[in-house]
Motif scaffolding. Sequence first.
Motif, PDB file in Angstrom:
ATOM      1  N   SER A  62       1.072  -1.296  -0.085  1.00  0.00           N
ATOM      2  CA  SER A  62      -0.149  -0.087  -0.094  1.00  0.00           C
ATOM      3  C   SER A  62       0.837   1.186  -0.002  1.00  0.00           C
ATOM      4  N   LYS A  63       2.231   1.084   0.188  1.00  0.00           N
ATOM      5  CA  LYS A  63       2.953   2.270   0.251  1.00  0.00           C
ATOM      6  C   LYS A  63       3.746   2.581  -0.846  1.00  0.00           C
ATOM      7  N   LYS A  64       3.367   1.745  -2.113  1.00  0.00           N
ATOM      8  CA  LYS A  64       3.713   1.648  -3.281  1.00  0.00           C
ATOM      9  C   LYS A  64       5.293   1.788  -3.678  1.00  0.00           C
ATOM     10  N   ASP A  65       6.039   2.445  -2.894  1.00  0.00           N
ATOM     11  CA  ASP A  65       7.540   2.384  -3.191  1.00  0.00           C
ATOM     12  C   ASP A  65       8.373   2.490  -2.133  1.00  0.00           C
ATOM     13  N   VAL A  66       9.486   2.514  -1.958  1.00  0.00           N
ATOM     14  CA  VAL A  66      10.590   2.865  -0.929  1.00  0.00           C
ATOM     15  C   VAL A  66      11.938   3.456  -1.409  1.00  0.00           C
ATOM     16  N   THR A  67      12.465   4.371  -0.781  1.00  0.00           N
ATOM     17  CA  THR A  67      13.875   4.583  -0.677  1.00  0.00           C
ATOM     18  C   THR A  67      14.539   4.661   0.536  1.00  0.00           C
ATOM     19  N   TYR A  68      15.673   4.113   0.253  1.00  0.00           N
ATOM     20  CA  TYR A  68      16.600   4.214   1.709  1.00  0.00           C
ATOM     21  C   TYR A  68      18.070   3.977   1.242  1.00  0.00           C
ATOM     22  N   THR A  69      18.930   4.186   2.504  1.00  0.00           N
ATOM     23  CA  THR A  69      20.324   3.956   2.351  1.00  0.00           C
ATOM     24  C   THR A  69      20.877   2.489   2.724  1.00  0.00           C
ATOM     25  N   TYR A  70      21.468   1.717   1.950  1.00  0.00           N
ATOM     26  CA  TYR A  70      22.075   0.344   2.065  1.00  0.00           C
ATOM     27  C   TYR A  70      23.343   0.444   2.542  1.00  0.00           C
ATOM     28  N   THR A  71      23.915  -0.002   3.666  1.00  0.00           N
ATOM     29  CA  THR A  71      25.483  -0.048   3.910  1.00  0.00           C
ATOM     30  C   THR A  71      25.871  -1.555   4.304  1.00  0.00           C
ATOM     31  N   GLU A  84      18.963   2.644  -2.461  1.00  0.00           N
ATOM     32  CA  GLU A  84      18.120   1.678  -2.876  1.00  0.00           C
ATOM     33  C   GLU A  84      16.924   2.445  -3.405  1.00  0.00           C
ATOM     34  N   LYS A  85      16.171   1.803  -4.236  1.00  0.00           N
ATOM     35  CA  LYS A  85      14.935   2.186  -4.674  1.00  0.00           C
ATOM     36  C   LYS A  85      14.009   1.300  -5.183  1.00  0.00           C
ATOM     37  N   TYR A  86      12.831   0.679  -4.915  1.00  0.00           N
ATOM     38  CA  TYR A  86      11.982  -0.062  -5.077  1.00  0.00           C
ATOM     39  C   TYR A  86      10.384   0.262  -5.329  1.00  0.00           C
ATOM     40  N   ILE A  87       9.781  -0.588  -6.377  1.00  0.00           N
ATOM     41  CA  ILE A  87       8.385  -0.297  -6.451  1.00  0.00           C
ATOM     42  C   ILE A  87       7.921  -1.906  -6.052  1.00  0.00           C
ATOM     43  N   PHE A  88       6.941  -1.699  -5.165  1.00  0.00           N
ATOM     44  CA  PHE A  88       6.688  -3.019  -4.817  1.00  0.00           C
ATOM     45  C   PHE A  88       5.671  -3.898  -5.824  1.00  0.00           C
ATOM     46  N   ASP A  89       4.899  -3.262  -6.603  1.00  0.00           N
ATOM     47  CA  ASP A  89       4.286  -3.973  -7.834  1.00  0.00           C
ATOM     48  C   ASP A  89       5.057  -4.240  -8.861  1.00  0.00           C
ATOM     49  N   ASN A 262      17.552   5.994   6.771  1.00  0.00           N
ATOM     50  CA  ASN A 262      16.749   7.244   5.694  1.00  0.00           C
ATOM     51  C   ASN A 262      15.781   6.633   4.931  1.00  0.00           C
ATOM     52  N   ILE A 263      15.072   5.620   5.679  1.00  0.00           N
ATOM     53  CA  ILE A 263      13.805   5.077   4.929  1.00  0.00           C
ATOM     54  C   ILE A 263      12.673   6.109   4.617  1.00  0.00           C
ATOM     55  N   GLN A 264      12.141   5.866   3.358  1.00  0.00           N
ATOM     56  CA  GLN A 264      11.128   6.896   2.951  1.00  0.00           C
ATOM     57  C   GLN A 264      10.089   6.198   1.918  1.00  0.00           C
ATOM     58  N   PHE A 265       8.646   5.989   2.513  1.00  0.00           N
ATOM     59  CA  PHE A 265       7.691   5.071   1.671  1.00  0.00           C
ATOM     60  C   PHE A 265       7.051   6.151   0.693  1.00  0.00           C
ATOM     61  N   ASP A 266       6.427   5.704  -0.332  1.00  0.00           N
ATOM     62  CA  ASP A 266       5.494   6.466  -1.171  1.00  0.00           C
ATOM     63  C   ASP A 266       6.221   7.705  -1.836  1.00  0.00           C
ATOM     64  N   ASN A 267       7.220   7.662  -2.469  1.00  0.00           N
ATOM     65  CA  ASN A 267       7.909   8.457  -3.039  1.00  0.00           C
ATOM     66  C   ASN A 267       7.538   8.999  -4.546  1.00  0.00           C
TER      67      ASN A 267
END
Length: 276
Positions: A62-71, A84-89, A262-267
């Motif tokens: 339901s949050k559609k997508d996410v961005t975050y920093t992966y270490t 990192e950037k993902y679209i869940f669908d 830095n996790i951010q949903f629905d971008n």
Amino acid sequence: MKITQKPTLYTLLTLAIFLLYSCGEKTTQDTNTNQSPSFENKGHELVYHMVKKVGDYQTLASKKDVTYTYTYTTPDGKSDISTEKYIFDGELSYGLYQQHERTLPELNGPIEQGYDGQTFWLKHNGKLLTDTTALKRVAFNRPTNFYWFAMFQKLLDPGLNYEFIGEQSIESNNYNVVKITFDQVGDKVTDTYQLYINKETSLVDQFLFTVADFGVIEEPYLMQLTYEPVADMLIPTKRKYKPSDWNATVTDAPWITVNWTNIQFDNGLEIADFKK
């Protein structure tokens, strides 16, 4: 350009998770709805309630997508740091590596990896690369990183088998221990998870997992987790793992660490953002 690289622990782990991901790729299950399912056994029920506690796949999607920093940092001090950037669908995945001491370290300067739903691609300093060895690494990293992020939600996918092992006390915490295996598809090898679900919190404080590579089952690795509330979910943003045994013994081996920040949903990400 041809790039060669010796197999490493990192490569073996990413291959194993990629194979697990492949067994349940792009699938959902009735247990990801608000209606309680019919449980196969106690282990299945425990996993279901754990997933509901952290947020199920319906909540994540339901949050559609996410961005975050992966270490990702290995004991020798070398790190990968990526956005990192993902679209869940469709499970689209993109990573911009500002630092890549573990992934294609032969390349100097930023690299980009992408999966647009059909094609894996790689760029170095903005230029597309076609080297097959490097692209195989992209084909590991993109679904692997996505799988790690959505791992708990995907533990309710079809094709999984649950077994309640019993109860165990570790350092004053009481756990329900659940073993998870994956239906084998063709000749693909699969791994085993052993979850330690905290009886008080319903969270997985740690789990064991195997690295099944070319039919060889290694001793398990122990992963320990620390959670952070993000939006209406609990995300295991701090992870560390190292070799162990089936008693979850903490050895003297150094930890490999993985941190998400830095996790951010629905971008508002679009499919075009993942095209090469």
